[in-house]
Write an enzyme that holds these catalytic residues in place. Structure first.
Site, PDB file in Angstrom:
ATOM      1  N   SER A 168      30.594 -56.688  10.701  1.00 38.25           N
ATOM      2  CA  SER A 168      31.653 -56.378   9.615  1.00 38.25           C
ATOM      3  C   SER A 168      31.191 -55.063   8.877  1.00 38.25           C
ATOM      4  O   SER A 168      30.406 -54.816   8.743  1.00 38.25           O
ATOM      5  CB  SER A 168      31.785 -57.442   8.504  1.00 38.25           C
ATOM      6  N   TYR A 181      26.734 -63.073   2.787  1.00 41.14           N
ATOM      7  CA  TYR A 181      27.628 -62.705   3.829  1.00 41.14           C
ATOM      8  C   TYR A 181      27.244 -61.223   4.070  1.00 41.14           C
ATOM      9  O   TYR A 181      26.930 -60.953   5.196  1.00 41.14           O
ATOM     10  CB  TYR A 181      29.088 -62.747   3.590  1.00 41.14           C
TER      11      TYR A 181
END
Length: 290
Positions: A168, A181
Site C-alpha cells: 500500500s 496496518y
C-alpha cells in the site's frame, strides 16, 4: 524492421522499460484474498493470460462462484481452498493440501490483508494481532513455502513466473490511527524488495504493488472511510499497474498506482520524518473535510 532485444543486448534502452510479456500460460497461480476486490481482479487477469488458479480466502461460496466465472470466461481450472490465514496452522495446511493434489505453484499473489482504524490505545488487541498474522505472518510463510516452486517455474517457463506482494502507499510512512496496518505494509515493501534482490538473476518476476485507496470492501472492514486518502482507484487501474510491471524485462522493485499516490510516496521518502507523520496524522483525522 526493429531488432528483437534480449536482456544481454539492450543497447541504450533502460532495461526497466523494455517489454517482456508476462506469460503464465500452462502454469498455476495461487491468489490469496481471492473472494473479493483486488484478489478477484488478479484471478481474472491471470486466467485471461492462460493460468490455472488456486483460490484462497475464507468465503467458500464466493470462491466457488469465482471459479465458475473463470471457467466460463477463460477455460481456467480453479482449485478452491477456503482458509482463514490468520490461524497459525493455515499455511502448513495449505502447503500440505497442494502437495497432496500434486499442484505446483508457478506464481504467487499475496493479496490477503486487512486494516483497522482508530487510536491504537483503543484497539482490540486480538484483532490487531490477527492483522499482523495475515498481513505479515501468512505472507512471509507463503512466500517461503512456495518460493522454490516459483524459481523452478521461472526456469521451465521463461517470463511465466511471478511473486506479487500487495502492500500500500501506507508502506512509505507511519500512519496514525492505522498504526499496525501501516507498519505491516512497510514490512511487506521491505521484505519483497529484499527477495527481489536475492532472486534478481533467476528469471522470477518479483514486485510489490502499492495502491492507494481502492474501491473495494477494504474500508468496510476497516469500519471507517476516514482511513482513505485521495482519489479511489478502480481494481482495473491496479491490475494495469501490476501487469505493466510484470511485462518489463527488469521488474521494478515496487509499483505505485496513481500519479498523485506516487508523488505523495516520493514526498514521504524525502521529507523529514516528523513532518511526514504530522501531515499523515492530519489527513487521517476523523471527520476531516480535506
Amino acid at each position: 524492421m526493429k531488432p528483437t532485444l534480449s536482456p544481454g543486448s539492450l543497447g541504450d534502452y533502460p532495461q526497466s522499460m523494455v517489454r517482456a510479456h508476462f506469460n503464465p500460460m500452462g502454469t498455476t497461480a495461487l491468489v490469496t484474498g481471492a473472494s473479493s476486490g483486488l484478489g478477484v481482479g488478479y484471478a481474472h487477469a491471470l486466467a485471461e493470460r492462460g493460468a490455472d488458479l488456486v483460490l484462497v480466502a475464507r468465503r467458500q461460496d464466493r470462491l466457488e462462484a469465482l471459479a465458475v466465472d473463470l471457467a466460463e470466461k477463460y477455460g481456467a481450472t480453479s482449485t478452491v481452498i477456503p482458509l482463514d490465514l490468520s490461524l497459525p496452522d493455515a499455511v502448513p495446511q495449505l502447503v500440505e493440501d497442494l502437495r497432496t493434489r500434486a499442484i505446483s505453484v508457478g506464481s504467487l499473489i499475496n493479496c490477503a490483508g486487512f486494516g483497522t482504524y482508530g487510536n491504537f490505545v483503543d484497539a482490540d488487541a486480538q484483532r490487531e494481532m490477527e492483522q499482523v498474522a495475515v498481513n505479515v505472518g501468512a505472507l512471509t510463510a507463503l512466500t517461503h513455502a512456495f518460493l522454490p516452486d516459483l524459481l523452478k517455474t521461472a526456469i521451465s517457463h521463461p517470463h511465466g513466473a511471478a511473486l506479487v506482494n500487495v502492500a500500500s502507499t501506507a508502506a512509505f510512512q507511519p500512519v496514525p490511527r492505522m498504526a499496525v496496518y501501516g507498519a505491516t505494509k512497510a514490512y511487506v515493501l521491505s521484505f519483497t524488495q529484499a527477495i527481489w534482490y536475492e532472486t534478481r538473476r533467476t528469471g522470477l518476476k518479483v514486485t510489490t504493488v502499492c495502491p492507494g485507496p481502492v474501491d473495494t470492501e477494504f474500508f468496510d472492514v476497516a469500519l471507517n472511510h476516514d482511513a482513505a486518502f485521495g482519489r479511489f482507484l478502480s481494481v482495473d487501474e491496479v491490475m494495469a499497474t501490476t501487469f505493466d510491471a510484470l511485462d518489463r524485462v527488469t521488474t521494478p522493485l515496487h509499483s505505485i498506482s496513481g500519479t498523485q499516490n506516487a508523488v505523495l510516496a516520493r514526498f514521504a521518502t524525502l521529507a523529514p520524518r516528523r513532518a511526514v507523520v504530522t501531515v499523515t496524522g492530519r489527513m487521517s483525522a476523523p471527520g476531516r473535510t480535506g
